[in-house]
Design a protein around this motif. Structure first.
Motif, PDB file in Angstrom:
ATOM      1  N   PHE A  84     -14.127  -0.202   7.051  1.00  0.00           N
ATOM      2  CA  PHE A  84     -14.697   0.964   7.440  1.00  0.00           C
ATOM      3  C   PHE A  84     -13.958   2.225   7.232  1.00  0.00           C
ATOM      4  O   PHE A  84     -14.277   3.364   7.394  1.00  0.00           O
ATOM      5  CB  PHE A  84     -14.501   0.924   9.164  1.00  0.00           C
ATOM      6  CG  PHE A  84     -15.262  -0.363   9.510  1.00  0.00           C
ATOM      7  CD1 PHE A  84     -16.879  -0.409   9.604  1.00  0.00           C
ATOM      8  CD2 PHE A  84     -14.708  -1.471   9.918  1.00  0.00           C
ATOM      9  CE1 PHE A  84     -17.721  -1.386  10.030  1.00  0.00           C
ATOM     10  CE2 PHE A  84     -15.646  -2.382  10.551  1.00  0.00           C
ATOM     11  CZ  PHE A  84     -16.814  -2.490  10.374  1.00  0.00           C
ATOM     12  N   GLY A  85     -12.969   1.964   6.716  1.00  0.00           N
ATOM     13  CA  GLY A  85     -11.932   3.380   6.220  1.00  0.00           C
ATOM     14  C   GLY A  85     -10.886   3.808   7.284  1.00  0.00           C
ATOM     15  O   GLY A  85      -9.890   4.299   7.263  1.00  0.00           O
ATOM     16  N   SER A  86     -11.325   3.644   8.478  1.00  0.00           N
ATOM     17  CA  SER A  86     -10.327   4.012   9.639  1.00  0.00           C
ATOM     18  C   SER A  86     -11.119   3.687  10.974  1.00  0.00           C
ATOM     19  O   SER A  86     -12.280   3.255  11.239  1.00  0.00           O
ATOM     20  CB  SER A  86     -10.387   5.672   9.713  1.00  0.00           C
ATOM     21  OG  SER A  86     -11.557   6.136  10.126  1.00  0.00           O
ATOM     22  N   GLU A  98     -11.272   5.382  13.613  1.00  0.00           N
ATOM     23  CA  GLU A  98     -12.472   6.562  13.997  1.00  0.00           C
ATOM     24  C   GLU A  98     -13.588   6.275  13.369  1.00  0.00           C
ATOM     25  O   GLU A  98     -14.657   6.393  14.125  1.00  0.00           O
ATOM     26  CB  GLU A  98     -11.738   7.810  13.800  1.00  0.00           C
ATOM     27  CG  GLU A  98     -10.494   8.261  14.324  1.00  0.00           C
ATOM     28  CD  GLU A  98      -9.381   7.481  13.926  1.00  0.00           C
ATOM     29  OE1 GLU A  98      -8.356   7.450  14.717  1.00  0.00           O
ATOM     30  OE2 GLU A  98      -9.268   6.908  12.781  1.00  0.00           O
ATOM     31  N   LYS A  99     -13.898   5.823  12.265  1.00  0.00           N
ATOM     32  CA  LYS A  99     -15.214   5.490  11.768  1.00  0.00           C
ATOM     33  C   LYS A  99     -15.624   4.442  12.273  1.00  0.00           C
ATOM     34  O   LYS A  99     -17.208   4.368  12.619  1.00  0.00           O
ATOM     35  CB  LYS A  99     -14.875   5.538  10.127  1.00  0.00           C
ATOM     36  CG  LYS A  99     -14.721   6.930   9.415  1.00  0.00           C
ATOM     37  CD  LYS A  99     -14.562   6.416   7.859  1.00  0.00           C
ATOM     38  CE  LYS A  99     -14.362   7.832   7.105  1.00  0.00           C
ATOM     39  NZ  LYS A  99     -14.017   7.483   5.742  1.00  0.00           N
ATOM     40  N   GLU A 124      -9.498  -0.962   8.308  1.00  0.00           N
ATOM     41  CA  GLU A 124      -9.216  -0.087   7.135  1.00  0.00           C
ATOM     42  C   GLU A 124      -9.995  -0.214   5.956  1.00  0.00           C
ATOM     43  O   GLU A 124     -10.416   0.478   5.349  1.00  0.00           O
ATOM     44  CB  GLU A 124      -7.666  -0.125   7.171  1.00  0.00           C
ATOM     45  CG  GLU A 124      -7.244   1.262   5.865  1.00  0.00           C
ATOM     46  CD  GLU A 124      -7.509   2.447   6.709  1.00  0.00           C
ATOM     47  OE1 GLU A 124      -7.404   3.504   5.913  1.00  0.00           O
ATOM     48  OE2 GLU A 124      -7.173   2.758   8.006  1.00  0.00           O
ATOM     49  N   ALA A 146     -17.185   5.412  15.503  1.00  0.00           N
ATOM     50  CA  ALA A 146     -18.531   6.151  15.533  1.00  0.00           C
ATOM     51  C   ALA A 146     -19.740   5.446  15.223  1.00  0.00           C
ATOM     52  O   ALA A 146     -20.861   5.383  15.833  1.00  0.00           O
ATOM     53  CB  ALA A 146     -18.214   7.310  14.493  1.00  0.00           C
ATOM     54  N   LEU A 147     -19.308   4.357  14.333  1.00  0.00           N
ATOM     55  CA  LEU A 147     -20.490   3.409  13.955  1.00  0.00           C
ATOM     56  C   LEU A 147     -21.209   2.622  15.415  1.00  0.00           C
ATOM     57  O   LEU A 147     -22.309   2.187  15.620  1.00  0.00           O
ATOM     58  CB  LEU A 147     -20.049   2.464  13.001  1.00  0.00           C
ATOM     59  CG  LEU A 147     -20.161   2.927  11.748  1.00  0.00           C
ATOM     60  CD1 LEU A 147     -19.519   2.102  10.630  1.00  0.00           C
ATOM     61  CD2 LEU A 147     -21.443   3.393  11.043  1.00  0.00           C
TER      62      LEU A 147
END
Length: 227
Positions: A133-135, A137-138, A130, A141-142
């Motif tokens: 990467f923020g989440s 899901e992010k 968190e 994706a990366l």
């Protein structure tokens, strides 16, 4: 007497090398689930072939290369040409050793839903994801972007960098290159065709998306906490 001692030394070295090679034999790791347990995301047939054929090939290759290496090491002081053979063997050990280790990590990274596969991470790892990467899901994706960027065969690793305050990093490798040193592997995702082609064919992006449904974040969190 000198000849006898020399023969005994040579015999002892050969026996020692053979015994050492026998002691260091590697084997396939036990799986925590049946081949079909990851369906529909990864087919049972893929897992069976991947484990019994491809991973077994790396096991056999590593054992063979190590045995040759130890046998040659016992003769390196007798023939300078042996040093060149040992050097050539190192590449073989690197390839099969990487393939063996990467797959051992990979199987532990997977779990069916009944064993928590696909459940988001918790604890310190979840907080680190968190923060960086923020989440989740992010991060996914990366990671999928790293996997998609592999031309040919390779791996994507989520690692904990112990030289950088325990920061998370995404590392892409080719062929069977692995991660080591300060990079502690938390996740290892196989991007070789044998990991998906039988089911997904040329739609490897679908495989990269589907595998998150069976990722064992509990194992990743255990590795993060232990590093």
């Amino acid at each position: 007497m000198y000849a006898a001692r020399t023969a005994l030394r040579k015999s002892g070295s050969a026996l020692s090398a053979a015994a050492y090679a026998k002691r260091t034999k590697v084997t396939l790791p036990d799986l925590d689930w049946d081949f079909g347990a990851l369906e529909p995301h990864i087919s049972g047939k893929i897992n069976e072939l991947h484990y019994t054929k491809h991973h077994q090939t790396y096991v056999n290759g590593l054992n063979s290369a190590l045995e040759q290496f130890h046998e040659l090491s016992a003769r390196v002081d007798q023939d300078s040409r042996v040093a060149a053979q040992l050097t050539a063997l190192q590449q073989n050990i690197k390839f099969h050793g990487g393939g063996y280790r990467n797959h051992c990590l990979f199987w532990k990274n997977l779990a069916p839903a009944s064993q928590g596969g696909g459940e988001p991470p918790t604890g310190a790892l979840a907080r680190q994801i968190e923060t960086q990467f923020g989440s989740l899901e992010k991060l996914q994706a990366l990671t999928n972007g790293k996997l998609a960027g592999i031309q040919g065969s390779g791996w994507a690793f989520l690692v904990k960098n112990t030289d950088n305050g325990g920061q998370l990093e995404l590392v892409q490798t080719y062929n069977q290159d692995t991660v080591s040193g300060p990079y502690v592997p938390l996740l290892a995702i196989d991007a070789w065709e044998h990991a998906y082609y039988l089911q997904y064919q040329n739609r490897k992006a679908d495989y990269f998306s589907a595998i998150w449904n069976v990722i064992n974040w509990k194992e990743a969190a255990r590795r993060f906490d232990a590093a």
